[in-house]
Structures are given as structure tokens and as C-alpha cells.
Design a protein around this motif. Structure first.
Motif, short mmCIF file in Angstrom:
data_model
loop_
_atom_site.label_atom_id
_atom_site.label_comp_id
_atom_site.label_asym_id
_atom_site.label_seq_id
_atom_site.Cartn_x
_atom_site.Cartn_y
_atom_site.Cartn_z
N GLN A 101 0.84 -1.19 0.00
CA GLN A 101 0.00 0.00 0.00
C GLN A 101 0.89 1.25 0.00
O GLN A 101 1.99 1.24 0.55
CB GLN A 101 -0.91 0.01 1.24
CG GLN A 101 -1.86 -1.17 1.32
CD GLN A 101 -2.86 -1.17 0.18
OE1 GLN A 101 -3.40 -0.13 -0.20
NE2 GLN A 101 -3.12 -2.35 -0.37
N PRO A 102 0.42 2.34 -0.60
CA PRO A 102 1.24 3.56 -0.68
C PRO A 102 1.20 4.38 0.61
O PRO A 102 0.65 5.48 0.65
CB PRO A 102 0.60 4.32 -1.85
CG PRO A 102 -0.84 3.91 -1.80
CD PRO A 102 -0.85 2.48 -1.34
N TYR A 186 8.40 2.94 5.46
CA TYR A 186 7.19 2.37 4.87
C TYR A 186 6.39 1.74 6.00
O TYR A 186 6.93 0.97 6.80
CB TYR A 186 7.55 1.32 3.82
CG TYR A 186 6.35 0.57 3.28
CD1 TYR A 186 5.54 1.14 2.31
CD2 TYR A 186 6.03 -0.71 3.75
CE1 TYR A 186 4.43 0.46 1.82
CE2 TYR A 186 4.93 -1.39 3.26
CZ TYR A 186 4.13 -0.80 2.30
OH TYR A 186 3.03 -1.47 1.82
N ILE A 339 3.84 2.61 -6.84
CA ILE A 339 3.75 2.99 -5.42
C ILE A 339 4.92 3.93 -5.15
O ILE A 339 6.08 3.49 -5.12
CB ILE A 339 3.84 1.76 -4.50
CG1 ILE A 339 2.70 0.78 -4.81
CG2 ILE A 339 3.79 2.18 -3.03
CD1 ILE A 339 2.78 -0.50 -4.00
N TYR A 341 6.44 7.87 -3.35
CA TYR A 341 6.30 8.87 -2.30
C TYR A 341 7.36 9.94 -2.54
O TYR A 341 8.52 9.63 -2.81
CB TYR A 341 6.50 8.22 -0.93
CG TYR A 341 6.56 9.17 0.24
CD1 TYR A 341 5.52 10.06 0.51
CD2 TYR A 341 7.64 9.14 1.11
CE1 TYR A 341 5.57 10.90 1.61
CE2 TYR A 341 7.69 9.97 2.23
CZ TYR A 341 6.66 10.86 2.47
OH TYR A 341 6.70 11.69 3.56
#
Length: 348
Positions: A101-102, A186, A339, A341
Motif C-alpha cells: 500500500q502507498p 514504509y 507505489i 512517495y
């Protein structure tokens, strides 16, 4: 027998010539009887010498054969051990990239808080399920969701440890140990993230030199790409027997190329980053990168095994911020997962 006959004849002749007394006759008869008995005994000894020992009875030989020579008792056949079923090797634990999941965050000054920055409070239910944070080369921390934090006017907009109290987002408390300040992490639900799949990350020393031109790995990479190498650095070891390299190739006209290369027992897997110079030679891959990549720009969140190879969590530091993303190995190449960030960390 001839000897006995002659003796008998002599007796007869004597009896014819003289009349013997009864006592004398009795002595002669006894002598002849003893002579006949000795002759019979002599014949028995001769048979023994010629034939040797008498053969054993058949029943005795049969008993000996059945008993295997152990006093006639029948021996028990040796027990045959049946091999048990082969023990199958335990398969290595793997991580499913599709389940990621991001959700990323960064650590505060004391390493006791991690902030997942968000503009709006619409993820709180999902946040409450997250209980581990992984980063800084595979460090695993237990965390607990604390609360939603609204931003304030004191924020300078930078996603840095010193500005964490002023940013909007979800605050997590580090329960055990401490996070590395300003590092990216993460966050995951431990029940859905197989920690046994994590691979040890051993970063190369910061002062490490480039691979020499005679290094066999450098030569193999140049041959595989059919392109000269400008610089080659080792980023990390991922035991057992895996090494991650950062390689920039010589410029060809306007074409630029660098690669992240995983070497494992002579096998090479590439993640290529081509670029074309379109006017500004000082911003090729990232803003103000100077058209060059160096190992200080890259670090690993973590590495993990998957069914197809390795999963690499990468941090790429640029002049204005840090990009974090995942690379999944597939054969002789990697693909970047959707995914990502980005942290805005540009100096004031």
C-alpha cells in the motif's frame, strides 16, 4: 587267511604224528582263536586309515546348514530398514508486491514519532491497522497510531524532522526502539506483511572507491550493455551472494544512461534510467543533478524476496526532495511499481 590255514595244517600234522594230551590241544585251539581275532582287528584299522573320519549323518549336515553354523539354531534374517519419505526443503518466505500500500512517512527529531503526511483526514480507519514501520536499510519498528494532526501556520512546507510538529498528517508513536531522524519509512499491517521475506541490507562504506576498470563485474556490465562506463559504484550487499551497483555510462551524443544493477552469481539484472539532454545539461534526471549520479543520492528502504526475485525499496535524493519507490525484479530486469512517495526537502 593263508596264515590261518597253514597253522591248521600244522596242527593236523602234529596230531597225526603224535597223540597229544588234552591240555596241549586246548592251548593250541586258544592260540588259533586269538590269531583269528587279531586278523579281524587289523582289517578294521586299515579301513579307518584309508577312509578317514566317518561322514557325518545327513541329519547333522542339514541341521548345520539350517542353523548357519550357530549350534544348529536357525538364524533370524537381518532387518531391512525402509527409508522414510524425503524431507522437502522449506520454501523461502516471499512478499507479494501486489499487496503493498502507498503509505510512507518520515521520522521526527527524537526518532519517537513518524508522520504520514496528508492534506485531509480521510484515511484514519486504514491508519489504525498499521503497526510496523520498515526503513533505513530494513530496520523494523513497532509503531502505534496516535492521532490525526492538523497543520499550523508555523510550517515552512518542508517534510523534515524539524518541521514535523507543524505539518498535517497521521502521527504514529514508535513503541520499541527508535527511528533514524529524518529517514523515510514504509508503514504496514504486520499481519499482511511477511517480515520473514526481508533480506539483510549491508550498505557500502560511504568512502568506498569506484570499481576499478579491471574489476570483472564492471567488465561484465560494460559487455552486457555494449557501452563504455563512466563510473561504477557498489551501493550495498544483499546476502547471500548478491550485490547492488550504481553505474553511469559514457554519454553518446545527447543520450545519457545510468542503471541500478543487481549482480547474483554472475547474473545481471538491470533497471535502466535513460535520459536525453534537451538544452539544460545540469538537470538531466533530476533538477540540478549536474548530469551525474553518485552513490550518496541513493539508499535502500529495505529489500525482500518475492516469487520472481527481489523487491527493492529505493530512496533517491535530489536537490529539492527525496523520491521513494519500489523496483520488482523480473528475469534480467526490474520494473518500477506504481507505489511512490515524494518528500519536499528543498533547503530554505
Amino acid at each position: 587267511m593263508k596264515h590261518h590255514v597253514r597253522a591248521y595244517r600244522r596242527i593236523k600234522i602234529v596230531s597225526m604224528s603224535h597223540r597229544l594230551r588234552p591240555a596241549a590241544v586246548l592251548q593250541i585251539v586258544l592260540a588259533v582263536s586269538l590269531s583269528l581275532a587279531g586278523c579281524a582287528g587289523s582289517g578294521g584299522d586299515q579301513n579307518t586309515e584309508q577312509g578317514g573320519e566317518s561322514p557325518a549323518p545327513a541329519t547333522t549336515a542339514a541341521a548345520t546348514a539350517a542353523g548357519g553354523g550357530n549350534g544348529g539354531a536357525a538364524s533370524t534374517p537381518a532387518a531391512t530398514q525402509t527409508p522414510g519419505p524425503a524431507v522437502a526443503p522449506v520454501p523461502a518466505a516471499v512478499l507479494d508486491p501486489a499487496a503493498l500500500q502507498p503509505v510512507f512517512g518520515f521520522a521526527g527529531v527524537a526518532g519517537k514519532q513518524i508522520l504520514v503526511s496528508r492534506e485531509n483526514n480521510d484515511w484514519e480507519e486504514q491508519m489504525q491497522a498499521l503497526d510496523i514501520a520498515i526503513g533505513s536499510g530494513g530496520q523494523v519498528l513497532k509503531v502505534r497510531f496516535e492521532s490525526w494532526q492538523p497543520g499550523n501556520e508555523q510550517s515552512n512546507g518542508r517534510e523534515l524532522a524539524g518541521n514535523l510538529p507543524n505539518l498535517s498528517g497521521y502521527v504514529f508513536k514508535v513503541v520499541g526502539g527508535a527511528a533514524k531522524p529524518d529517514e523515510t519509512y514504509y508503514l504496514a499491517d504486520s499481519s499482511a506483511f511477511n517480515q520473514a521475506a526481508l533480506v539483510t541490507v549491508e550498505p557500502a562504506p560511504a568512502e568506498a572507491e569506484q570499481l576499478s576498470e579491471a574489476d570483472p563485474v564492471r567488465s561484465s556490465i560494460a559487455e552486457a550493455k555494449q557501452r563504455q562506463i563512466m563510473s561504477a559504484w557498489k551501493l550495498a550487499s544483499l546476502p547471500p551472494g548478491r550485490e547492488l551497483y550504481l553505474v553511469q555510462f559514457v554519454r553518446q551524443n545527447q543520450d545519457m544512461l545510468f542503471s541500478l544493477v543487481l549482480e547474483e552469481e554472475g547474473k545481471l539484472s538491470f533497471m535502466d534510467y535513460p535520459a536525453e539532454i534537451t538544452g539544460n545539461e545540469y538537470s538531466v534526471w533530476r533538477v540540478d543533478d549536474g548530469g551525474e549520479v553518485i552513490p550518496q543520492m541513493f539508499s535502500l528502504l529495505y529489500a525482500a524476496r518475492t516469487a520472481d526475485g527481489l523487491l527493492l525499496g529505493i530512496n533517491w535524493l535530489g536537490a529539492e526532495g527525496i523520491n521513494s519507490f519500489f523496483l520488482a525484479q523480473s528475469g534480467e530486469s526490474f520494473k518500477e511499481l506504481d507505489i511512490q512517495y515524494s518528500r519536499y526537502t528543498s533547503p530554505m
